[in-house]
Design an enzyme around this catalytic site. Sequence first.
Site, PDB file in Angstrom:
ATOM      1  N   ASP A   6      -9.944  19.004  13.737  1.00 39.62           N
ATOM      2  CA  ASP A   6      -8.584  18.568  13.408  1.00 39.62           C
ATOM      3  C   ASP A   6      -8.588  17.277  12.587  1.00 39.62           C
ATOM      4  O   ASP A   6      -9.504  16.469  12.702  1.00 39.62           O
ATOM      5  CB  ASP A   6      -7.789  18.380  14.718  1.00 39.62           C
ATOM      6  N   GLY A   7      -7.537  17.116  11.778  1.00 41.67           N
ATOM      7  CA  GLY A   7      -7.343  15.860  11.052  1.00 41.67           C
ATOM      8  C   GLY A   7      -7.591  15.948   9.548  1.00 41.67           C
ATOM      9  O   GLY A   7      -7.577  14.921   8.861  1.00 41.67           O
ATOM     10  N   HIS A  43      -9.057  19.960   3.636  1.00 42.46           N
ATOM     11  CA  HIS A  43      -9.719  21.191   4.099  1.00 42.46           C
ATOM     12  C   HIS A  43     -11.045  21.386   3.359  1.00 42.46           C
ATOM     13  O   HIS A  43     -12.042  21.815   3.934  1.00 42.46           O
ATOM     14  CB  HIS A  43      -8.815  22.404   3.898  1.00 42.46           C
ATOM     15  N   LEU A  73     -29.123  30.055  16.234  1.00 43.24           N
ATOM     16  CA  LEU A  73     -27.774  29.588  16.591  1.00 43.24           C
ATOM     17  C   LEU A  73     -26.716  30.658  16.316  1.00 43.24           C
ATOM     18  O   LEU A  73     -26.703  31.283  15.259  1.00 43.24           O
ATOM     19  CB  LEU A  73     -27.445  28.341  15.745  1.00 43.24           C
TER      20      LEU A  73
HETATM   21  C1  IPE Z   1      -5.460  23.316  15.970  1.00 40.88           C
HETATM   22  O1  IPE Z   1      -5.044  22.303  15.133  1.00 40.88           O
HETATM   23  C2  IPE Z   1      -5.935  24.490  15.164  1.00 40.88           C
HETATM   24  C3  IPE Z   1      -7.160  24.294  14.392  1.00 40.88           C
HETATM   25  C4  IPE Z   1      -7.909  23.240  14.367  1.00 40.88           C
HETATM   26  C5  IPE Z   1      -7.549  25.435  13.623  1.00 40.88           C
HETATM   27  P1  IPE Z   1      -3.513  22.119  14.740  1.00 40.88           P
HETATM   28  O2  IPE Z   1      -3.478  20.930  13.842  1.00 40.88           O
HETATM   29  O3  IPE Z   1      -2.960  23.389  14.213  1.00 40.88           O
HETATM   30  O4  IPE Z   1      -2.846  21.815  16.147  1.00 40.88           O
HETATM   31  P2  IPE Z   1      -1.462  21.128  16.504  1.00 40.88           P
HETATM   32  O5  IPE Z   1      -0.399  21.825  15.726  1.00 40.88           O
HETATM   33  O6  IPE Z   1      -1.575  19.681  16.090  1.00 40.88           O
HETATM   34  O7  IPE Z   1      -1.354  21.280  17.978  1.00 40.88           O
HETATM   35  C1  IPE Z   2      -7.315  20.925  10.862  1.00 42.30           C
HETATM   36  O1  IPE Z   2      -6.687  19.919  10.156  1.00 42.30           O
HETATM   37  C2  IPE Z   2      -7.472  22.204  10.065  1.00 42.30           C
HETATM   38  C3  IPE Z   2      -6.591  23.295  10.491  1.00 42.30           C
HETATM   39  C4  IPE Z   2      -5.738  23.266  11.474  1.00 42.30           C
HETATM   40  C5  IPE Z   2      -6.697  24.513   9.744  1.00 42.30           C
HETATM   41  P1  IPE Z   2      -5.128  19.843  10.016  1.00 42.30           P
HETATM   42  O2  IPE Z   2      -4.739  20.574   8.772  1.00 42.30           O
HETATM   43  O3  IPE Z   2      -4.441  20.258  11.246  1.00 42.30           O
HETATM   44  O4  IPE Z   2      -4.936  18.282   9.780  1.00 42.30           O
HETATM   45  P2  IPE Z   2      -3.803  17.348  10.376  1.00 42.30           P
HETATM   46  O5  IPE Z   2      -3.803  17.555  11.856  1.00 42.30           O
HETATM   47  O6  IPE Z   2      -2.525  17.769   9.736  1.00 42.30           O
HETATM   48  O7  IPE Z   2      -4.235  15.972   9.988  1.00 42.30           O
HETATM   49 MG    MG Z   3      -3.876  19.278  12.930  1.00 40.03          MG
END
Ligand code: IPE
Ligand code: IPE
Ligand code: MG
Length: 245
Positions: free
Chosen positions: A25-26, A42, A136
Amino acid sequence: MQGKDGEQLTLDLDNIPKHIAIIMDGNGRWAKKRGLPRVAGHRAGMKTVKEITRAADDIGVKALTLYAFSTENWKRPKDEVEYLMRLPQEYLLTELKELIEQNVQVRMLGNKDQLPDYTIKAVLEAQEKTKNNTGLILNFALNYGSRDEMLHAIRCIADEVKKGNLDVEGITEKAMERHLFTVGLPDPDLLIRTSGEVRLSNFMLWQLAYSELYFSEVYWPDFNRDEFYKAIYEYQHRNRRYGGV
Ligand code: IPE
Ligand code: IPE
Ligand code: MG
C-alpha cells in the site's frame, strides 16, 4: 541490517517465516508527494515487487503472497484500473525469464472472471511456465477479496452437501480450506502492510487468523530489502501462542 539506533540486526535463518503475505500500500501517496500521477507510484511499486521477491528467496521463504488488486479496487478511476490491469503483463514480460531461472513458481489468487484477457493470459502463461518449479511460491492476489473467496468456498461446500457427497458433519476447517484459493499453502506466518494504514482491507481473513501482523510507515515504492528484513526480525522476537500459554 541496522535497527533504529544503528545497532546491527541479524536474522535467525532457522526461524524464517514460511509464508509471508504483504498488503502493498501507499503507491498513490508516494506519487502525490512527488507531484506525479498515481500510476507513477504503481510503476515504482513494481520495482519493489522485484526487490522483495529476491529478498524473500535469498533467505528461504517458501511462499510470498502479494495483494496487487482487491475486489474493491474496481471503484478507482477507469484509467488507473486499466493501468493496474496492464501491470502483470508488463511485469512478467521483463521478469518471467529471471523467475524461471530463480526456480520461482508463480500462482494467482482471486476471481479470474472479471479480469481482462490480456491480464489473465499473462498470468496463466507465467503459471504454466513455472508450474514445475520447486523454489519460492510467488502468489499474486489479483481481483482478490476474502469475503468473495469465502462465499465461493461455502457455495462449493453447499453443492457437495446437496449432491450427497458430503455430510453436514464433514463441513470442517479442512473442508473449507480445500475450497479457498490458498489450497495447499500454509497460513501466512507474517502479514506486512506498508504505508501506515492499520487494517486488512478484505485480505485473507480466514488465513490470517493466527498470523503475526506488522505495519510499516514506509510507502510501498520505498519499501526495500532492509525494511523487509526488519519486519522478519520483529517477527522472530514475537511469542506465538495460538491460544495456549
Ligand atoms: C488494499 O489497499 C488493496 C491492495 C493493496 C491491493 P487499498 O489502498 O485498496 O485499501 P483501502 O481502500 O485503503 O482500505
Ligand atoms: C497500493 O497503493 C496499490 C493498490 C491498491 C493497487 P494505493 O494505490 O492504494 O496507494 P494509496 O493508498 O492511495 O497511497
Ligand atoms: Mg491504498
